[in-house]
Design a protein around this motif. Sequence first.
Motif, PDB file in Angstrom:
ATOM      1  N   ASP A 294      -1.939  -5.762   7.815  1.00 21.98           N
ATOM      2  CA  ASP A 294      -0.696  -5.197   8.343  1.00 21.98           C
ATOM      3  C   ASP A 294      -0.239  -3.975   7.559  1.00 21.98           C
ATOM      4  OD1 ASP A 294       0.047  -6.407   6.006  1.00 21.98           O
ATOM      5  OD2 ASP A 294       1.860  -7.338   6.812  1.00 21.98           O
ATOM      6  N   ARG A 295      -1.162  -3.263   6.919  1.00 18.79           N
ATOM      7  CA  ARG A 295      -0.798  -2.066   6.153  1.00 18.79           C
ATOM      8  C   ARG A 295      -1.743  -0.916   6.488  1.00 18.79           C
ATOM      9  NH1 ARG A 295      -2.789  -2.860   0.180  1.00 18.79           N
ATOM     10  NH2 ARG A 295      -4.856  -3.671   0.628  1.00 18.79           N
ATOM     11  N   ILE A 296      -1.294   0.297   6.191  1.00 22.06           N
ATOM     12  CA  ILE A 296      -2.025   1.503   6.572  1.00 22.06           C
ATOM     13  C   ILE A 296      -1.975   2.519   5.435  1.00 22.06           C
ATOM     14  CG2 ILE A 296       0.011   2.496   7.696  1.00 22.06           C
ATOM     15  CD1 ILE A 296      -1.910   3.689   9.813  1.00 22.06           C
ATOM     16  N   ALA A 297      -3.030   3.331   5.322  1.00 17.83           N
ATOM     17  CA  ALA A 297      -3.076   4.371   4.288  1.00 17.83           C
ATOM     18  C   ALA A 297      -4.009   5.484   4.738  1.00 17.83           C
ATOM     19  CB  ALA A 297      -3.568   3.794   2.968  1.00 17.83           C
ATOM     20  N   ILE A 298      -3.795   6.662   4.171  1.00 15.41           N
ATOM     21  CA  ILE A 298      -4.761   7.749   4.306  1.00 15.41           C
ATOM     22  C   ILE A 298      -5.701   7.610   3.123  1.00 15.41           C
ATOM     23  CG2 ILE A 298      -5.107  10.250   4.271  1.00 15.41           C
ATOM     24  CD1 ILE A 298      -2.404  10.588   5.608  1.00 15.41           C
ATOM     25  N   VAL A 299      -6.979   7.382   3.405  1.00 17.92           N
ATOM     26  CA  VAL A 299      -7.943   7.134   2.335  1.00 17.92           C
ATOM     27  C   VAL A 299      -8.792   8.358   2.015  1.00 17.92           C
ATOM     28  CG1 VAL A 299      -8.039   4.650   2.705  1.00 17.92           C
ATOM     29  CG2 VAL A 299      -9.586   6.135   3.984  1.00 17.92           C
TER      30      VAL A 299
ATOM     31  N   VAL B 117      -3.202  11.032   0.122  1.00 15.69           N
ATOM     32  CA  VAL B 117      -4.144   9.991  -0.290  1.00 15.69           C
ATOM     33  C   VAL B 117      -3.563   9.174  -1.437  1.00 15.69           C
ATOM     34  CG1 VAL B 117      -6.456   9.541  -1.188  1.00 15.69           C
ATOM     35  CG2 VAL B 117      -6.114  11.372   0.486  1.00 15.69           C
ATOM     36  N   ARG B 118      -2.919   9.848  -2.374  1.00  9.26           N
ATOM     37  CA  ARG B 118      -2.333   9.152  -3.527  1.00  9.26           C
ATOM     38  C   ARG B 118      -1.106   8.332  -3.152  1.00  9.26           C
ATOM     39  NH1 ARG B 118      -3.097  14.300  -6.174  1.00  9.26           N
ATOM     40  NH2 ARG B 118      -0.851  14.581  -6.065  1.00  9.26           N
TER      41      ARG B 118
ATOM     42  N   ILE C 209       1.186   1.563   2.999  1.00  8.85           N
ATOM     43  CA  ILE C 209       2.541   1.302   3.448  1.00  8.85           C
ATOM     44  C   ILE C 209       2.493   0.194   4.496  1.00  8.85           C
ATOM     45  CG2 ILE C 209       3.409   3.603   2.919  1.00  8.85           C
ATOM     46  CD1 ILE C 209       3.230   4.254   5.912  1.00  8.85           C
ATOM     47  N   SER C 210       3.595  -0.576   4.580  1.00  8.33           N
ATOM     48  CA  SER C 210       3.618  -1.661   5.560  1.00  8.33           C
ATOM     49  C   SER C 210       5.024  -1.989   6.070  1.00  8.33           C
ATOM     50  CB  SER C 210       3.005  -2.927   4.953  1.00  8.33           C
ATOM     51  OG  SER C 210       3.755  -3.350   3.831  1.00  8.33           O
ATOM     52  N   LYS C 211       6.053  -1.404   5.499  1.00  7.30           N
ATOM     53  CA  LYS C 211       7.420  -1.741   5.880  1.00  7.30           C
ATOM     54  C   LYS C 211       7.981  -0.714   6.865  1.00  7.30           C
ATOM     55  CE  LYS C 211       8.423  -3.958   1.487  1.00  7.30           C
ATOM     56  NZ  LYS C 211       9.215  -3.910   0.262  1.00  7.30           N
ATOM     57  N   PRO C 212       8.832  -1.163   7.778  1.00  7.47           N
ATOM     58  CA  PRO C 212       9.436  -0.227   8.727  1.00  7.47           C
ATOM     59  C   PRO C 212      10.192   0.885   8.007  1.00  7.47           C
ATOM     60  CG  PRO C 212       9.866  -2.483   9.383  1.00  7.47           C
ATOM     61  CD  PRO C 212       9.237  -2.543   8.031  1.00  7.47           C
ATOM     62  N   GLY C 213      10.011   2.103   8.479  1.00  7.76           N
ATOM     63  CA  GLY C 213      10.678   3.255   7.886  1.00  7.76           C
ATOM     64  C   GLY C 213       9.851   3.981   6.845  1.00  7.76           C
ATOM     65  N   GLN C 214       8.806   3.348   6.318  1.00  5.19           N
ATOM     66  CA  GLN C 214       7.965   4.027   5.331  1.00  5.19           C
ATOM     67  C   GLN C 214       7.105   5.086   6.029  1.00  5.19           C
ATOM     68  OE1 GLN C 214       5.901   0.685   3.449  1.00  5.19           O
ATOM     69  NE2 GLN C 214       7.104   1.070   1.601  1.00  5.19           N
ATOM     70  N   THR C 215       6.793   6.156   5.289  1.00  2.00           N
ATOM     71  CA  THR C 215       6.006   7.242   5.861  1.00  2.00           C
ATOM     72  C   THR C 215       4.960   7.735   4.869  1.00  2.00           C
ATOM     73  OG1 THR C 215       7.551   8.919   5.064  1.00  2.00           O
ATOM     74  CG2 THR C 215       7.902   8.082   7.306  1.00  2.00           C
ATOM     75  N   ILE C 216       3.932   8.347   5.428  1.00  2.00           N
ATOM     76  CA  ILE C 216       2.957   9.112   4.661  1.00  2.00           C
ATOM     77  C   ILE C 216       2.888  10.475   5.333  1.00  2.00           C
ATOM     78  CG2 ILE C 216       0.569   9.329   3.896  1.00  2.00           C
ATOM     79  CD1 ILE C 216       0.281   6.306   4.213  1.00  2.00           C
TER      80      ILE C 216
ATOM     81  N   LEU D 254       1.742  13.132  10.088  1.00  2.00           N
ATOM     82  CA  LEU D 254       2.773  12.174   9.692  1.00  2.00           C
ATOM     83  C   LEU D 254       2.371  10.792  10.178  1.00  2.00           C
ATOM     84  CD1 LEU D 254       5.716  11.424   8.754  1.00  2.00           C
ATOM     85  CD2 LEU D 254       6.398  11.944  11.094  1.00  2.00           C
ATOM     86  N   ILE D 255       2.429   9.814   9.270  1.00  2.00           N
ATOM     87  CA  ILE D 255       2.249   8.413   9.643  1.00  2.00           C
ATOM     88  C   ILE D 255       3.565   7.727   9.330  1.00  2.00           C
ATOM     89  CG2 ILE D 255       1.016   6.269   9.212  1.00  2.00           C
ATOM     90  CD1 ILE D 255      -1.349   7.929   8.268  1.00  2.00           C
ATOM     91  N   GLU D 256       4.117   7.053  10.314  1.00  2.00           N
ATOM     92  CA  GLU D 256       5.360   6.322  10.088  1.00  2.00           C
ATOM     93  C   GLU D 256       5.266   4.948  10.728  1.00  2.00           C
ATOM     94  OE1 GLU D 256       8.765   8.247  11.863  1.00  2.00           O
ATOM     95  OE2 GLU D 256       7.516   9.082  13.431  1.00  2.00           O
TER      96      GLU D 256
END
Length: 139
Positions: A86-91, A101-102, A106-113, A121-123
């Motif tokens: 249930d989590r996501i990242a740019i690897v 990448v660093r 993220i896995s909680k609502p409202g978090q962004t990369i 943008l990943i939200e």
Amino acid sequence: MIRPWDIIIVVLLVIGSFTPLVIFALHEKNQVATDKQAPTTQVRTAVISHNGKKVYSIKLTGHKGSTKYRYQAADGDYNDVEIKGDRIAIVGANCRDQVCVRRGWISKPGQTIVCLPHKLLIEIKVNHGSQTQGGMVTE
């Protein structure tokens, strides 16, 4: 020479410096209590957008295993995105600074990369009872 009012002012400033900590702790406690009482129909979805346009979305709630996605722009810029559970990242990315990448997982609502050089943008958003099909959200 310290006067009595100096001590009172210092004590008030010290107490005042902890006020935001108390306020945020109470807010988080109320948020956790609300989340526990909320219906279980909340669906967390990761939305990937480039330059303000949605290019990919995937349901994180109930996601099993690992999914990989690569966003490749016409000019050769790319970002490798990985979803585990249930989590996501740019690897991986071919931008110079690698801040995205660093950022990590993220896995909680409202978090962004955010990858500023690539305008990616990943939200994580919360949908209430969205229609899903094969893990991808259809809207």
